[in-house]
Design an enzyme around this catalytic site. Structure first.
Site, PDB file in Angstrom:
ATOM      1  N   ARG A 237       0.843  -1.212   0.000  1.00 31.23           N
ATOM      2  CA  ARG A 237       0.000   0.000   0.000  1.00 31.23           C
ATOM      3  C   ARG A 237       0.868   1.249   0.000  1.00 31.23           C
ATOM      4  O   ARG A 237       0.468   2.292  -0.502  1.00 31.23           O
ATOM      5  CB  ARG A 237      -0.958  -0.007   1.191  1.00 31.23           C
ATOM      6  N   ASP A 238       2.073   1.124   0.556  1.00 26.55           N
ATOM      7  CA  ASP A 238       2.980   2.264   0.630  1.00 26.55           C
ATOM      8  C   ASP A 238       4.130   2.043  -0.364  1.00 26.55           C
ATOM      9  O   ASP A 238       4.882   1.072  -0.237  1.00 26.55           O
ATOM     10  CB  ASP A 238       3.519   2.381   2.063  1.00 26.55           C
TER      11      ASP A 238
ATOM     12  N   ARG B 253       7.741   1.701   1.094  1.00 28.43           N
ATOM     13  CA  ARG B 253       7.998   0.402   1.750  1.00 28.43           C
ATOM     14  C   ARG B 253       8.097  -0.709   0.704  1.00 28.43           C
ATOM     15  O   ARG B 253       8.909  -1.622   0.820  1.00 28.43           O
ATOM     16  CB  ARG B 253       6.892   0.098   2.766  1.00 28.43           C
TER      17      ARG B 253
ATOM     18  N   ASN C 221      -3.007 -12.047   0.970  1.00 30.16           N
ATOM     19  CA  ASN C 221      -2.245 -12.141   2.220  1.00 30.16           C
ATOM     20  C   ASN C 221      -2.401 -10.899   3.102  1.00 30.16           C
ATOM     21  O   ASN C 221      -2.326 -10.990   4.325  1.00 30.16           O
ATOM     22  CB  ASN C 221      -0.766 -12.352   1.836  1.00 30.16           C
TER      23      ASN C 221
ATOM     24  N   SER D 286      -6.368 -17.951   9.102  1.00 32.58           N
ATOM     25  CA  SER D 286      -5.717 -18.092  10.412  1.00 32.58           C
ATOM     26  C   SER D 286      -6.404 -19.216  11.169  1.00 32.58           C
ATOM     27  O   SER D 286      -7.503 -19.638  10.786  1.00 32.58           O
ATOM     28  CB  SER D 286      -5.918 -16.769  11.155  1.00 32.58           C
TER      29      SER D 286
ATOM     30  N   TYR E 293     -10.583  -9.560  14.747  1.00 35.24           N
ATOM     31  CA  TYR E 293      -9.689 -10.301  13.847  1.00 35.24           C
ATOM     32  C   TYR E 293     -10.249 -11.708  13.604  1.00 35.24           C
ATOM     33  O   TYR E 293     -10.284 -12.193  12.466  1.00 35.24           O
ATOM     34  CB  TYR E 293      -8.296 -10.349  14.465  1.00 35.24           C
TER      35      TYR E 293
ATOM     36  N   SER F 287     -13.190 -11.508  11.270  1.00 33.59           N
ATOM     37  CA  SER F 287     -12.783 -11.240   9.879  1.00 33.59           C
ATOM     38  C   SER F 287     -12.249 -12.505   9.206  1.00 33.59           C
ATOM     39  O   SER F 287     -12.487 -12.747   8.021  1.00 33.59           O
ATOM     40  CB  SER F 287     -11.733 -10.127   9.833  1.00 33.59           C
TER      41      SER F 287
HETATM   42  P1  NDP Z   1       2.582  -8.422   8.790  1.00 42.91           P
HETATM   43  O1  NDP Z   1       1.912  -7.417   9.666  1.00 42.91           O
HETATM   44  O2  NDP Z   1       4.001  -8.722   8.965  1.00 42.91           O
HETATM   45  O3  NDP Z   1       2.354  -8.034   7.249  1.00 42.91           O
HETATM   46  C1  NDP Z   1       1.098  -7.643   6.792  1.00 42.91           C
HETATM   47  C2  NDP Z   1       1.243  -7.078   5.412  1.00 42.91           C
HETATM   48  O4  NDP Z   1      -0.054  -6.656   4.958  1.00 42.91           O
HETATM   49  C3  NDP Z   1       2.141  -5.831   5.363  1.00 42.91           C
HETATM   50  O5  NDP Z   1       2.860  -5.824   4.164  1.00 42.91           O
HETATM   51  C4  NDP Z   1       1.134  -4.697   5.387  1.00 42.91           C
HETATM   52  O6  NDP Z   1       1.596  -3.499   4.810  1.00 42.91           O
HETATM   53  C5  NDP Z   1       0.048  -5.325   4.515  1.00 42.91           C
HETATM   54  N1  NDP Z   1      -1.220  -4.606   4.589  1.00 42.91           N
HETATM   55  C6  NDP Z   1      -1.972  -4.301   5.658  1.00 42.91           C
HETATM   56  N2  NDP Z   1      -3.047  -3.597   5.281  1.00 42.91           N
HETATM   57  C7  NDP Z   1      -2.992  -3.468   3.939  1.00 42.91           C
HETATM   58  C8  NDP Z   1      -3.790  -2.850   2.962  1.00 42.91           C
HETATM   59  N3  NDP Z   1      -4.896  -2.170   3.296  1.00 42.91           N
HETATM   60  N4  NDP Z   1      -3.439  -2.937   1.665  1.00 42.91           N
HETATM   61  C9  NDP Z   1      -2.318  -3.612   1.306  1.00 42.91           C
HETATM   62  N5  NDP Z   1      -1.478  -4.182   2.185  1.00 42.91           N
HETATM   63  C10 NDP Z   1      -1.820  -4.117   3.485  1.00 42.91           C
HETATM   64  O7  NDP Z   1       1.662  -9.724   8.932  1.00 42.91           O
HETATM   65  P2  NDP Z   1       1.969 -11.276   8.668  1.00 42.91           P
HETATM   66  O8  NDP Z   1       2.996 -11.433   7.626  1.00 42.91           O
HETATM   67  O9  NDP Z   1       2.135 -11.928   9.987  1.00 42.91           O
HETATM   68  O10 NDP Z   1       0.544 -11.744   8.120  1.00 42.91           O
HETATM   69  C11 NDP Z   1       0.327 -12.145   6.789  1.00 42.91           C
HETATM   70  C12 NDP Z   1      -1.003 -12.889   6.743  1.00 42.91           C
HETATM   71  O11 NDP Z   1      -0.953 -14.044   7.588  1.00 42.91           O
HETATM   72  C13 NDP Z   1      -2.192 -12.074   7.236  1.00 42.91           C
HETATM   73  O12 NDP Z   1      -3.316 -12.375   6.459  1.00 42.91           O
HETATM   74  C14 NDP Z   1      -2.390 -12.574   8.656  1.00 42.91           C
HETATM   75  O13 NDP Z   1      -3.701 -12.363   9.117  1.00 42.91           O
HETATM   76  C15 NDP Z   1      -2.059 -14.043   8.477  1.00 42.91           C
HETATM   77  N6  NDP Z   1      -1.691 -14.739   9.717  1.00 42.91           N
HETATM   78  C16 NDP Z   1      -0.521 -14.439  10.352  1.00 42.91           C
HETATM   79  C17 NDP Z   1      -0.169 -15.136  11.499  1.00 42.91           C
HETATM   80  C18 NDP Z   1       1.105 -14.913  12.208  1.00 42.91           C
HETATM   81  O14 NDP Z   1       1.383 -15.629  13.194  1.00 42.91           O
HETATM   82  N7  NDP Z   1       1.945 -13.957  11.796  1.00 42.91           N
HETATM   83  C19 NDP Z   1      -1.069 -16.174  12.072  1.00 42.91           C
HETATM   84  C20 NDP Z   1      -2.248 -16.411  11.311  1.00 42.91           C
HETATM   85  C21 NDP Z   1      -2.537 -15.707  10.181  1.00 42.91           C
HETATM   86  P3  NDP Z   1       2.261  -2.309   5.716  1.00 42.91           P
HETATM   87  O15 NDP Z   1       3.706  -2.638   5.880  1.00 42.91           O
HETATM   88  O16 NDP Z   1       2.007  -1.103   4.877  1.00 42.91           O
HETATM   89  O17 NDP Z   1       1.520  -2.275   7.019  1.00 42.91           O
END
Ligand code: NDP
Length: 294
Positions: free
Chosen positions: A36-37, A40, A88, A137, A193, A196
């Site tokens: 989104r950014d 980044r 993701n 999740s 969460y 969702s």
């Molecule tokens: P992170 O917070 O590390 O990464 C999330 C990513 O999503 C970032 O790149 C963030 O961008 C991006 N993001 C958030 N909002 C938006 C948006 N509106 N548009 C585009 N990009 C967006 O999370 P994880 O890597 O841990 O999670 C990845 C996936 O795995 C998610 O769906 C999460 O729910 C799922 N998950 C993760 C778990 C875990 O233990 N980590 C457990 C279970 C599920 P920015 O840098 O700009 O914020």
């Protein structure tokens, strides 16, 4: 394989970032790292370039209709269509143990309603036999719910998108009106969460029924992963967590459709509340305490 086009949403960091790299390692020719950014995103691209990969970049805010539309038009123009879509991008509840209305709206917009926008603009450019992976999740397993009415309405064979929308709106109204009933849920922490991600799993099954053209749509619990979302707690690394989405994108048989997978690549029964696969907050809390003490 050679000319496949893949898109990973929210891939400037975390599991999405590692998934982009893993797709390249596995030989996919065109992989879009999206963020989104832009800054980044560009930084993540630079990091991958230093490792010898050459990812494509496009801005994508999944909560912004115009952004999704512009990206879909770009993909259509450049490639005609795409083969792999990994949904993701997501956010967590700001406060893990308290549920506010504003924060719940934010979480459900980012993690659920955004997928409907992607469905509207990106599904039409999925190639025949494309694969969609919705990153959910253990918070998305049906056993996170206790309310029998919603369990039944979300798990029946003919559940529609309208049922899933009604579910998230019921939750948001309950939070807004102060009528949230603890008895309806397995656990209260991370509630928005959880809602969702339950909605995302239910939608996965609806999408599968409606999408056609031999496209598969599956959902996945990627494990408890050390990322910013978990405040760097977790049991596995982003590299380890990237294997299961890539397995669903490249390896599993095309006949596997509308299923819920676990990070060890095994299929789990999403619609059975007796499976008790719900997220146990005690585990996360314990890890957070240990981290704070370290
Ligand atoms: P992170 O917070 O590390 O990464 C999330 C990513 O999503 C970032 O790149 C963030 O961008 C991006 N993001 C958030 N909002 C938006 C948006 N509106 N548009 C585009 N990009 C967006 O999370 P994880 O890597 O841990 O999670 C990845 C996936 O795995 C998610 O769906 C999460 O729910 C799922 N998950 C993760 C778990 C875990 O233990 N980590 C457990 C279970 C599920 P920015 O840098 O700009 O914020």
């Amino acid at each position: 394989m050679a000319d496949k086009v893949a898109v990973v949403t929210g891939s400037n960091k975390g599991i999405g970032y590692a998934t982009v790299r893993e797709l390249y390692k596995r030989g996919v020719k065109y992989v879009y790292l999206t963020a989104r950014d832009v800054q980044r995103g560009q930084k993540a691209i630079e990091n991958l370039k230093q490792e010898g990969w050459n990812p494509l970049f496009h801005q994508l805010d999944v909560t912004d209709k115009d952004s999704v539309k512009i990206f879909a038009e770009h993909l259509k123009q450049k490639h005609g269509g795409i083969d792999i879509l990994i949904n993701n991008a997501a956010i967590s509840s700001s406060n893990f143990t308290e549920t506010s209305y504003e924060d719940s709206v934010r979480v459900i917009d980012a993690n659920y309603f955004s997928i409907l926008t992607i469905q509207e603009y990106i599904f039409p450019i999925l190639n025949d036999s494309a694969r969609v992976i919705n990153i959910s999740s253990d918070c998305g397993h049906i056993s996170n719910l206790r309310n029998k009415y919603w369990i039944s309405r979300l798990t029946k064979e003919d559940t529609k998108q309208g049922d899933v929308n009604a579910f998230v709106n019921w939750f948001l109204d309950s939070v807004k009106n102060g009528t949230l009933d603890q008895e309806d849920f397995q656990e209260m922490p991370l509630l928005a969460y959880r809602i969702s991600k339950i909605a995302l799993c239910a939608l996965t099954r609806v999408q599968q029924k409606e999408v056609g053209r031999n496209i598969s749509v599956n959902s996945l619990h990627p494990g408890f992963v050390k990322t910013d979302m978990t405040k760097t707690t977790g049991f596995i690394t982003i590299e380890e967590a990237s294997k299961a989405p890539v397995y669903l994108a490249l390896d599993v048989d095309q006949s596997v459709k509308g299923k819920y997978f676990w990070y060890d690549k095994t299929e789990r029964e999403w619609a059975d509340p007796n499976q008790k696969l719900h997220c146990t907050y005690e585990v996360i809390d314990k890890c957070l305490r240990e981290l704070n003490q370290a």
